[in-house]
Design an enzyme around this catalytic site. Structure first.
Site, PDB file in Angstrom:
ATOM      1  N   LEU A 151      28.855 -14.488   2.578  1.00 49.68           N
ATOM      2  CA  LEU A 151      29.021 -15.907   2.368  1.00 49.68           C
ATOM      3  C   LEU A 151      30.082 -16.444   1.799  1.00 49.68           C
ATOM      4  O   LEU A 151      30.331 -16.025   0.278  1.00 49.68           O
ATOM      5  CB  LEU A 151      27.835 -16.817   1.969  1.00 49.68           C
ATOM      6  CG  LEU A 151      28.315 -18.664   1.283  1.00 49.68           C
ATOM      7  CD1 LEU A 151      28.502 -18.980   3.353  1.00 49.68           C
ATOM      8  CD2 LEU A 151      26.488 -18.706   0.756  1.00 49.68           C
ATOM      9  N   ASP A 152      31.370 -16.550   1.697  1.00 46.27           N
ATOM     10  CA  ASP A 152      32.737 -16.546   1.747  1.00 46.27           C
ATOM     11  C   ASP A 152      33.363 -15.889   0.783  1.00 46.27           C
ATOM     12  O   ASP A 152      34.078 -15.807  -0.341  1.00 46.27           O
ATOM     13  CB  ASP A 152      32.042 -17.966   0.740  1.00 46.27           C
ATOM     14  CG  ASP A 152      31.273 -19.581   1.124  1.00 46.27           C
ATOM     15  OD1 ASP A 152      31.949 -20.245   2.143  1.00 46.27           O
ATOM     16  OD2 ASP A 152      30.720 -19.683  -0.044  1.00 46.27           O
ATOM     17  N   LYS A 153      32.930 -14.819   1.258  1.00 49.41           N
ATOM     18  CA  LYS A 153      34.138 -13.763   0.753  1.00 49.41           C
ATOM     19  C   LYS A 153      35.061 -13.234   1.744  1.00 49.41           C
ATOM     20  O   LYS A 153      35.414 -11.832   1.691  1.00 49.41           O
ATOM     21  CB  LYS A 153      33.070 -12.877   1.052  1.00 49.41           C
ATOM     22  CG  LYS A 153      31.645 -12.957  -0.324  1.00 49.41           C
ATOM     23  CD  LYS A 153      31.772 -12.800  -1.657  1.00 49.41           C
ATOM     24  CE  LYS A 153      31.273 -13.335  -2.955  1.00 49.41           C
ATOM     25  NZ  LYS A 153      31.237 -13.368  -3.871  1.00 49.41           N
TER      26      LYS A 153
END
Length: 310
Positions: free
Chosen positions: A253-255
């Site tokens: 997530l969001d990486k």
């Protein structure tokens, strides 16, 4: 697709006969000469050329070339086949050749916030983004009239809270519905999925269907102000910068690899509602730049970062 009647294209699409070569490989001498020589032998005119090496000794080399040849559309497959055999194999390249004039097909996922969605549809309708949008999918029905005003198909797929979502074969049931919708579009496959403030988490199984082809936008308060109402907590903390980040989506997530970021300065004089307006504005700008660069084949992924020839 067409936007409202008042929208008129302001920029011309890429001219016929233009193509783009993207390549990356272990760095060594002679790569540029080999590529240029190959194209020269076939009467190709190189219009733009960009390259970058992460390290001249043992690094990785990245290249983007845009070139022109009259009637290229009819010989692009042969040119690509010869390039693979004569150049790419020798230099162990990951590479692709694409016609610049072909419009990429962009599917947009959105929830209730419409600022990023409307900006993309407006830019496509004006011809500022060389793309077509065959479908918009939302987990809420609210934006149907606004989307259909652009002549774009709108589909509502309800997505329950994550902990309630039934799962099957690694995909959630709503994701299976979305994939079915994306797969039943007439014409060619979807080239890019844009999360224009889509407030649901996609499973790793869904993301794997579109490797390096899902772009997300979010505010730049992460990881300091995660969760709901980050702008209120930013005001309480007295932040002096707000911004946005656009990145490719991965299973983490969001990486994913960051494509573009930007910030603007704020002060104690800005109220909460003003910060939200400024935040939405910068999200629109950052997302549109990231989408444009993807459409123009300007982004190469290097591990968990990007090389952007913009």
């Amino acid at each position: 697709m067409r936007g409202p009647a008042s929208a008129k294209p302001q920029s011309a699409p890429p001219m016929a006969g233009c193509a783009r070569l993207l390549a990356n490989c272990p760095d060594r001498s002679g790569i540029v000469a080999a590529v240029s020589g190959f194209l020269h032998q076939r009467g190709v005119n190189i219009i733009h050329s960009d390259q970058h090496s992460t390290d001249p000794e043992g690094g990785r080399f990245f290249m983007r070339q845009e070139f022109y040849l009259h009637g290229l559309e009819g010989s692009i497959d042969e040119l690509a086949r010869d390039f693979g055999r004569e150049v790419a194999e020798r230099y162990q390249m990951n590479w692709s050749v694409v016609l610049a004039g072909r419009k990429k097909r962009v599917a947009i996922l959105v929830s209730r916030l419409d600022h990023a969605l409307m900006d993309l549809l407006w830019r496509v309708g004006r011809g500022e983004l060389h793309a077509e949008v065959p479908i918009v999918i939302s987990n809420h029905p609210d934006l149907r009239p606004a989307v259909e005003a652009f002549g774009v198909r709108f589909e509502h797929v309800h997505v329950p809270e994550a902990h309630d979502a039934p799962r099957g074969r690694g995909l959630t049931v709503p994701e299976e519905k979305m994939l079915a919708l994306l797969g039943d579009q007439p014409g060619e496959k979807v080239d890019l999925v844009v999360l224009a403030r889509y407030m649901r988490i996609l499973s790793p199984a869904f993301v794997k269907r579109f490797p390096q082809r899902i772009i997300n936008i979010h505010h730049s308060f992460l990881p300091a102000f995660e969760g709901a109402d980050p702008y209120r907590r930013a005001v309480e903390r007295g932040v002096k910068l707000i911004g946005a980040t656009a990145h490719y989506v991965t299973g983490k997530l969001d990486k994913g690899p960051i494509i573009e970021q930007d910030v603007i300065r704020v002060s104690h004089r800005h109220r909460l509602d003003e910060l939200k307006i400024l935040g939405r504005d910068i999200e629109r700008q950052v997302l549109s730049r990231a989408v444009r660069w993807h459409l123009e084949d300007r982004i190469l992924v290097d591990g968990n970062k990007t090389i952007v020839f913009a």
